[in-house]
Enzyme design. Structure first.
Site, PDB file in Angstrom:
ATOM      1  N   GLU A   1       8.390  -9.093   2.389  1.00  0.00           N
ATOM      2  CA  GLU A   1       8.087  -8.255   1.476  1.00  0.00           C
ATOM      3  C   GLU A   1      10.014  -7.703   0.352  1.00  0.00           C
ATOM      4  O   GLU A   1      10.219  -7.592   1.304  1.00  0.00           O
ATOM      5  CB  GLU A   1       7.384  -7.107   1.920  1.00  0.00           C
ATOM      6  CG  GLU A   1       7.138  -5.972   1.208  1.00  0.00           C
ATOM      7  CD  GLU A   1       5.939  -4.547   1.764  1.00  0.00           C
ATOM      8  OE1 GLU A   1       5.824  -4.806   3.039  1.00  0.00           O
ATOM      9  OE2 GLU A   1       6.003  -3.903   0.903  1.00  0.00           O
TER      10      GLU A   1
ATOM     11  N   LYS B   1       0.360  -6.074  -4.493  1.00  0.00           N
ATOM     12  CA  LYS B   1      -0.072  -5.742  -3.879  1.00  0.00           C
ATOM     13  C   LYS B   1      -1.011  -4.547  -3.872  1.00  0.00           C
ATOM     14  O   LYS B   1      -1.268  -3.533  -4.519  1.00  0.00           O
ATOM     15  CB  LYS B   1       1.459  -4.705  -2.685  1.00  0.00           C
ATOM     16  CG  LYS B   1       0.357  -3.583  -1.258  1.00  0.00           C
ATOM     17  CD  LYS B   1       1.865  -3.459  -0.439  1.00  0.00           C
ATOM     18  CE  LYS B   1       1.458  -3.138   0.715  1.00  0.00           C
ATOM     19  NZ  LYS B   1       3.066  -2.461   1.215  1.00  0.00           N
TER      20      LYS B   1
ATOM     21  N   CYS C   1       1.783  -7.301   3.355  1.00  0.00           N
ATOM     22  CA  CYS C   1       2.082  -6.311   3.719  1.00  0.00           C
ATOM     23  C   CYS C   1       0.877  -5.481   4.712  1.00  0.00           C
ATOM     24  O   CYS C   1      -0.264  -6.330   4.855  1.00  0.00           O
ATOM     25  CB  CYS C   1       3.512  -5.150   3.974  1.00  0.00           C
ATOM     26  SG  CYS C   1       3.857  -4.743   5.940  1.00  0.00           S
TER      27      CYS C   1
HETATM   28  C1  ACM Z   1       4.005  -2.065   4.542  1.00  0.00           C
HETATM   29  O1  ACM Z   1       2.848  -2.226   4.301  1.00  0.00           O
HETATM   30  N1  ACM Z   1       5.389  -2.166   4.507  1.00  0.00           N
HETATM   31  C2  ACM Z   1       3.962  -2.040   5.780  1.00  0.00           C
END
Ligand code: ACM
Length: 267
Positions: free
Chosen positions: A38, A109, A142
């Site tokens: 990420e 995301k 993530c």
């Molecule tokens: C995250 O979502 N970077 C912990």
């Protein structure tokens, strides 16, 4: 099919040197699909909207996607990588899926973590699955892992492999991916970063230990917590198509959807 990841420690705000480091590491990648962390180009710990505006890039015209497209073409590989995306007035925590022929698409995301909520908009793409040489590839970023629905939806959409760009700060994900892969019968590549971001009084330490997990929950490889690593492993990717646990149990057919209503209902 050979799948793998690049793990390293981006330096916050140093996009040119982060891209250069990623390019050097990718040059050592031997395989078909590689996942980067990420925000691999920018670093993670944003502390102001100004920084987000400065470091976010348009897809596919920004320097990060441009570089990934060049590398994918030159090395004949597919790359899944996370970056801050600018889309008009909005900013997303996104992952691009890049092929030797061009950009396959972008995932934004869905589940924002902690102070990401101050700076980024919740993803509006939904869960996405891409076709890469006969392999169905789902993408998540993530904290998406924390919500079992993410991988379930990807698996139900046919994903054989979930490419997971990560900047993990909690100690749970790598072990949890064993269960996520087992319950969905899919492969996963979690590409995590190492090192830390220290921004004034704020600090985050990232856990490394990028991992490739198999459809029966096997840990095919777990990286070190600290070192830069480029890794790939040969897998029979279509093992993910067998959801039969034993002659009586099928991971998908045995679901009791008549009992699960609350899962899709907002609180
Ligand atoms: C995250 O979502 N970077 C912990």
């Amino acid at each position: 099919m050979k799948i793998g990841f690049v793990q390293f420690a981006p330096v916050f705000g140093e996009v040119a040197s982060n891209l250069a480091r990623a390019k050097t590491l990718l040059a050592g990648f031997d395989g078909d699909i590689v996942v980067l962390p990420e925000f691999f180009n920018s670093g993670y710990l944003f502390v102001s909207k100004d920084e987000v505006e400065r470091l976010a890039e348009e897809i596919p015209t920004g320097p990060t996607t441009t570089m990934l497209l060049e590398i994918a073409r030159a090395q004949n590989i597919h790359i899944v990588a996370g970056l801050p995306e600018r889309a008009g007035e909005r900013f997303f925590n996104s992952a691009v899926v890049v092929s030797p022929q061009g950009l396959l698409g972008t995932y934004r995301k869905s589940h924002l973590f902690f102070e990401e909520k101050l700076f980024f908009t919740h993803g509006d793409t939904g869960m996405k699955v891409f076709d890469i040489a006969g392999c169905k590839v789902g993408v998540m970023v993530c904290f998406d892992w924390f919500f079992p629905e993410t991988m379930r939806v990807l698996a139900l959409a046919g994903a054989d492999l979930v490419c997971h760009c990560a900047n993990l700060v909690l100690p749970f994900c790598q072990n949890a991916m064993v269960t996520r892969c087992l319950e969905n019968g899919v492969f996963a590549i979690t590409a995590n970063r190492t090192g830390n971001d220290i921004r004034g009084a704020k600090r985050l330490d990232f856990t490394g230990a990028s991992q490739i997990t198999g459809p029966r929950g096997e840990i095919l490889y777990r990286a070190t917590a600290e070192r830069d690593e480029v890794f790939s492993v040969e897998v029979d990717i279509h093992r993910s198509r067998d959801k039969q646990l034993n002659p009586f149990n099928d991971l998908f057919a045995d679901r009791r959807v008549d009992c699960y209503g609350a899962i899709t209902t907002a609180l």
